[in-house]
Each structure stands twice: as C-alpha cells, then as structure tokens.
Motif scaffolding. Structure first.
Motif, PDB file in Angstrom:
ATOM      1  N   ILE A   1     -10.669  -0.068  -5.578  1.00 12.19           N
ATOM      2  CA  ILE A   1     -10.464   1.199  -4.885  1.00 12.19           C
ATOM      3  C   ILE A   1     -11.099   1.031  -3.510  1.00 12.19           C
ATOM      4  CG2 ILE A   1     -11.058   3.646  -4.808  1.00 12.19           C
ATOM      5  CD1 ILE A   1      -9.173   3.139  -7.013  1.00 12.19           C
ATOM      6  N   VAL A   2     -10.349   1.311  -2.457  1.00  8.88           N
ATOM      7  CA  VAL A   2     -10.888   1.100  -1.122  1.00  8.88           C
ATOM      8  C   VAL A   2     -10.411   2.210  -0.210  1.00  8.88           C
ATOM      9  CG1 VAL A   2      -8.975  -0.339  -0.325  1.00  8.88           C
ATOM     10  CG2 VAL A   2     -11.230  -0.634   0.695  1.00  8.88           C
ATOM     11  N   GLY A   3     -11.174   2.498   0.832  1.00  9.31           N
ATOM     12  CA  GLY A   3     -10.734   3.523   1.755  1.00  9.31           C
ATOM     13  C   GLY A   3     -11.575   3.649   3.001  1.00  9.31           C
ATOM     14  N   LYS A   4     -11.149   3.005   4.095  1.00  6.44           N
ATOM     15  CA  LYS A   4     -11.727   3.299   5.399  1.00  6.44           C
ATOM     16  C   LYS A   4     -11.065   4.549   5.962  1.00  6.44           C
ATOM     17  CE  LYS A   4     -12.167  -0.010   8.410  1.00  6.44           C
ATOM     18  NZ  LYS A   4     -11.872  -1.202   9.226  1.00  6.44           N
ATOM     19  N   ASN A   5      -9.824   4.763   5.570  1.00  7.72           N
ATOM     20  CA  ASN A   5      -9.065   5.914   6.026  1.00  7.72           C
ATOM     21  C   ASN A   5      -9.731   7.212   5.563  1.00  7.72           C
ATOM     22  OD1 ASN A   5      -6.830   8.008   5.111  1.00  7.72           O
ATOM     23  ND2 ASN A   5      -6.039   6.929   6.895  1.00  7.72           N
ATOM     24  N   PRO A   6      -9.841   8.221   6.451  1.00  4.80           N
ATOM     25  CA  PRO A   6     -10.504   9.479   6.066  1.00  4.80           C
ATOM     26  C   PRO A   6      -9.883  10.149   4.844  1.00  4.80           C
ATOM     27  CG  PRO A   6     -10.211   9.388   8.443  1.00  4.80           C
ATOM     28  CD  PRO A   6      -9.469   8.202   7.875  1.00  4.80           C
ATOM     29  N   MET A   7      -8.558  10.083   4.707  1.00  2.00           N
ATOM     30  CA  MET A   7      -7.918  10.688   3.533  1.00  2.00           C
ATOM     31  C   MET A   7      -8.388  10.001   2.262  1.00  2.00           C
ATOM     32  SD  MET A   7      -3.947  11.444   4.610  1.00  2.00           S
ATOM     33  CE  MET A   7      -3.600   9.716   4.996  1.00  2.00           C
ATOM     34  N   MET A   8      -8.486   8.668   2.307  1.00  2.00           N
ATOM     35  CA  MET A   8      -8.889   7.932   1.120  1.00  2.00           C
ATOM     36  C   MET A   8     -10.376   8.115   0.832  1.00  2.00           C
ATOM     37  SD  MET A   8      -7.317   6.330  -1.172  1.00  2.00           S
ATOM     38  CE  MET A   8      -7.762   5.405  -2.636  1.00  2.00           C
ATOM     39  N   GLN A   9     -11.178   8.261   1.881  1.00  2.00           N
ATOM     40  CA  GLN A   9     -12.595   8.532   1.669  1.00  2.00           C
ATOM     41  C   GLN A   9     -12.782   9.860   0.946  1.00  2.00           C
ATOM     42  OE1 GLN A   9     -15.091   8.166   5.108  1.00  2.00           O
ATOM     43  NE2 GLN A   9     -14.400   6.105   5.594  1.00  2.00           N
ATOM     44  N   LYS A  10     -11.972  10.847   1.318  1.00  2.00           N
ATOM     45  CA  LYS A  10     -12.042  12.145   0.645  1.00  2.00           C
ATOM     46  C   LYS A  10     -11.620  12.013  -0.813  1.00  2.00           C
ATOM     47  CE  LYS A  10     -10.446  16.941   0.909  1.00  2.00           C
ATOM     48  NZ  LYS A  10      -9.600  17.913   1.643  1.00  2.00           N
ATOM     49  N   VAL A  11     -10.584  11.206  -1.069  1.00  2.00           N
ATOM     50  CA  VAL A  11     -10.118  10.973  -2.436  1.00  2.00           C
ATOM     51  C   VAL A  11     -11.235  10.351  -3.276  1.00  2.00           C
ATOM     52  CG1 VAL A  11      -8.626   9.479  -3.820  1.00  2.00           C
ATOM     53  CG2 VAL A  11      -7.644  10.835  -1.973  1.00  2.00           C
TER      54      VAL A  11
END
Length: 454
Positions: free
Chosen positions: A142-152
């Motif tokens: 699971i990874v997320g630099k993107n703000p949407m993915m960080q919120k997820v």
C-alpha cells in the motif's frame, strides 16, 4: 563567620577542583558559592551570581524547594539560559537545622539536543511508515505520496482499530483486496483468519452454500459429512466479500440477516451458529445508483457502508507510479528468479504517460512482460509492450533528445515508428494516424531519406 560559610571554607579546595558544576544557596535562597565549572557549563558570570537570589538567576532551580521541604531531589533536569543541566540537589544541615542546599550538576545539552533530533526523526519515520508505504506480510503493498491516497491510508488506519463494517470501492485492479488485508493485518484480528470470496466468480446456485455451508444431504450432490461455510471459516477474523455488487437480490436478503443477527444456519440445518466476524466488502460498481434502480438492497448498502474507502485509480495519482514500479520489479525478480532490473528514464516516462485502465494489476502485468523481454538488465522503451508504445505515441510519447525539446520531424518520426511497431499493415497504420496511405509513404520516405517499397 556564618556557619554555612565556615563549611564551604573548609572544603573549598575540593569544590574548586570538581569537574561538575556546584551552586550553594543559604537558607534565604541567596547564592553563597559557585565553582569555576558553573561558569564553564552554564555560561553565567560567577561574579554576577554571588549574593543574588537563586530565583532571580535561574527561575527553574529547585534549590529553594529543597531548603523548604528538606527533601533531596536527584536527577532533576533544569534549563539554564540555552543549556540543559541535570542536578542532584540535597539540603545542608547543621545538626537538625537546614542552613542551605547544594546543587551538583552536569551539562546534558548535547544529549538533550540528540534526544530532540531522535524524537523528530522517529516522528518522521512513523509518518513515512504510515502515510508513504506500508508493507504487508504477504508481499502486498500500500503506497501513497498522492494526497488522495494519503487520506485513504489514514482512513484505513482508523478502520483497523475498530470492528465496523467496511465498504471498499474502486475500479478493477486498484487493490481493493490488498486494502482489506491491510486493514485486517493492522487490527486486533491480525492473528485470526482472513477469508476472501469473489461473489461474482461463483455461480449463484453455489454461492449460498459456499457462504453459509451445508448439512449432509442438504441438496443433490451435497457431501455426506456436510461442509462449513466461509462465514464459519472466518469466525473470529475477517470475511472479505469481493464484487458484492454481483450478488443476487435473494442472497442479499440472507446476507443482511446474517449481518443483523450475527449468526448463520447451514443449508438443510436447524441449529444456529453464532458468529464473531468482521465483514469487509468491495465493488467496482456504482452501488448508490444500483440502490436507486432497486438492483441492490438499500438496507444492505447502509449496513455494509459504515466506513467507506474509495481507492483512486492509478491515472489520478501518477506520482505513486515510480514507487509501485520499484516495489513490483523487486517482487517480480523474486518470482521470476532473476536479477532486479533497472528502468530507463524513457521507459519510466512512458509508464507515467500511460493511463493504466487496469490500474496496479495492469502495471504489474506490463512490468512482468517487460522483464521477460529485457536482455540487458535495463528495461527501456523497446522492452515495453506494444500497446503501451501505441498509447504513449498518442499521448506525449518519449523522444530521446538529450534534454532538449524535440523537433517536429523527430516527433513525427517517432510516432511513425511506434505506430508501425503496433500496426504492421501500412493501410491500417495510415487509418490510425488519420492520413492517406500515400501520405504515410511520403512521410516514411522523408524520415528515412530513401524510397519505401509499396
């Protein structure tokens, strides 16, 4: 001479040569002695300290408290201007009477600064661990630099700490089951079963028995010993119902009853079986629209949708693509028993320009094909599948120009090459480019500088 001054005079030669800082206050709280180490450690001028009240010099000092209470204070941390010291402070007695107090202290500024830096570093590590990348024990990511993915990921971490039902939505290939496993593995049920079932892959006639189990002879073909259903197998843990939108209305009613009553009855059975199961469901279908169209039960929708997690498609968080590429190449190298290849800037740019309708699953498929085609340990644009080359050619494909802006001729030549690599039939290639066959040949003649056989 004052009693305290006599004591100090008797041992002054010792106090003067002690490496630690020493401050002595009389019963009124005035400084009556400081050694040279005090000035070295605190930076305070000893001449300006003597005779002054302790509180006027170091407001945080505990010398007065020790005099007033008669209780020693050991390991006391005190700030003196821009320094931190740790002190042992004890009362000074003359018989049964307290006549002052003495503080013996060390400079711990460097240690304190290191602790502050260490704390900040640990906070940063924790933040990166939670928001940037979370690895699961089964090789998922699971990874997320993107703000949407960080919120997820933030919502998922919150969901892991409770027992509420979770509905995960997103396009095919966005990693809905991976997210469900992440929530399960990050919560208190991590040591209990995680059982996944694809509601769209099992025929409706069999899905009910798969979910709830059956007793011997419950239907034609039923085993002689019966069978526990998936809900029973997941008891104590988590059941993941993938493609919940494909479940029939009749089965939705039975699932709703299970969620409400927290118990099941096997097909052909009489006894009720109590359950302690957390339910997570996922779909790539618009359930709200299906509820409005009466193809999905509204009461079941709200029962499942206590916590909703919407996974954004990969094309909406392209800054995460390089992170997935690195992880997936490492994962695939283990599966293929091959050295982990590098990836050229051109190939990475081509991947960044692609829309990935199949999302992360398609990215993994593309990288596996590229690793199979690669021969030099460096994945380049030539190793990428043709479909990616064709798409990239139409949406800002990569042209090797050593950092400068490509000329129109260079772009035209690259587009021709990539189109012909995908569509070898020149008539079809001309149709795709929206030009006549004659124009295609003329452009080929100009790009190669020699005649082309028709």
């Amino acid at each position: 001479m004052h009693r305290l001054e006599k004591m100090i005079s008797a041992i002054e030669i010792i106090l003067r040569h002690v490496h630690e800082g020493i401050v002595i206050a009389d019963r009124e709280g005035r400084v009556v002695y400081v050694n040279d180490a005090n000035e070295r450690i605190t930076g305070l001028d000893n001449k300006k300290i003597l005779g002054r009240y302790v509180k006027d010099v170091v407001p945080e000092s505990s010398l007065i408290e020790v005099i007033e209470t008669g209780r020693e204070k050991l390991g006391t941390r005190t700030r003196v201007r821009d320094k931190y010291v740790i002190s042992n402070i004890v009362p000074i007695y003359d018989g049964a009477e307290i006549i002052g107090s003495i503080s013996v202290f060390l400079d711990i500024t460097e240690v304190e600064n290191l602790n502050i830096k260490l704390k900040k570093a640990q906070e940063q590590i924790d933040k990166l661990s939670k928001q940037l990348s979370t690895f699961l024990g089964d090789g998922q990511f699971i990874v997320g630099k993107n703000p949407m993915m960080q919120k997820v990921i933030y919502i998922a971490q919150k969901a892991a700490g409770v027992n509420s039902n979770v509905l995960i939505t997103g396009e095919s290939g966005t990693g809905k089951e991976v997210m469900a496993r992440f929530i399960h593995n990050a919560g208190p049920r991590k040591d209990k079963p995680f059982v996944a079932v694809n509601c769209g892959a099992i025929p409706e006639t069999l899905l009910e028995s798969e979910l709830f189990g059956y007793e011997p002879g419950a239907f034609t073909g039923a085993g002689n010993r019966g069978k526990a259903g998936i809900f029973e197998l997941a008891n104590g843990g988590t059941i993941f119902l993938d493609e919940i939108g494909d479940m029939s209305l009749s089965l939705q009613v039975k699932l709703l009853r299970v969620l409400q009553d927290k118990e099941i009855r096997r097909l052909g059975g009489i006894d009720k079986i109590k359950l302690d199961v957390r339910v997570m469901a996922a779909t790539n279908k618009p359930l709200e629209k299906m509820v409005a169209e009466k193809t999905f039960r509204e009461d079941l929708y709200y029962r499942l949708n206590v916590i909703q997690i919407s996974l954004p498609p990969l094309r909406e968080r392209k800054e995460d693509i390089p992170l997935y590429v690195r992880f997936l190449l490492d994962k695939l190298s283990g599966q293929l028993k091959a050295a982990c290849p590098k990836i050229s800037p051109g190939a990475m740019k081509a991947l960044m320009n692609y829309d990935f309708p199949g999302n992360i699953r398609e990215l993994e498929n593309i990288l596996e094909k590229s690793m199979v085609m690669d021969e030099d340990g460096n994945i380049d644009t030539d190793d990428l599948p043709d479909i990616l080359s064709a798409h990239t050619g139409a949406r800002g494909f990569y042209v090797e120009t050593e950092g400068r802006w490509p000329t129109l001729k260079e772009v035209e030549k690259t587009l021709l090459e990539k189109t012909l690599a995908v569509f070898s039939n020149k008539t079809r290639a001309a149709e795709v480019l929206g030009i006549s066959r004659a124009t295609l040949y003329r452009m080929l003649d100009e790009s190669t500088g020699k005649g082309v056989s028709r």
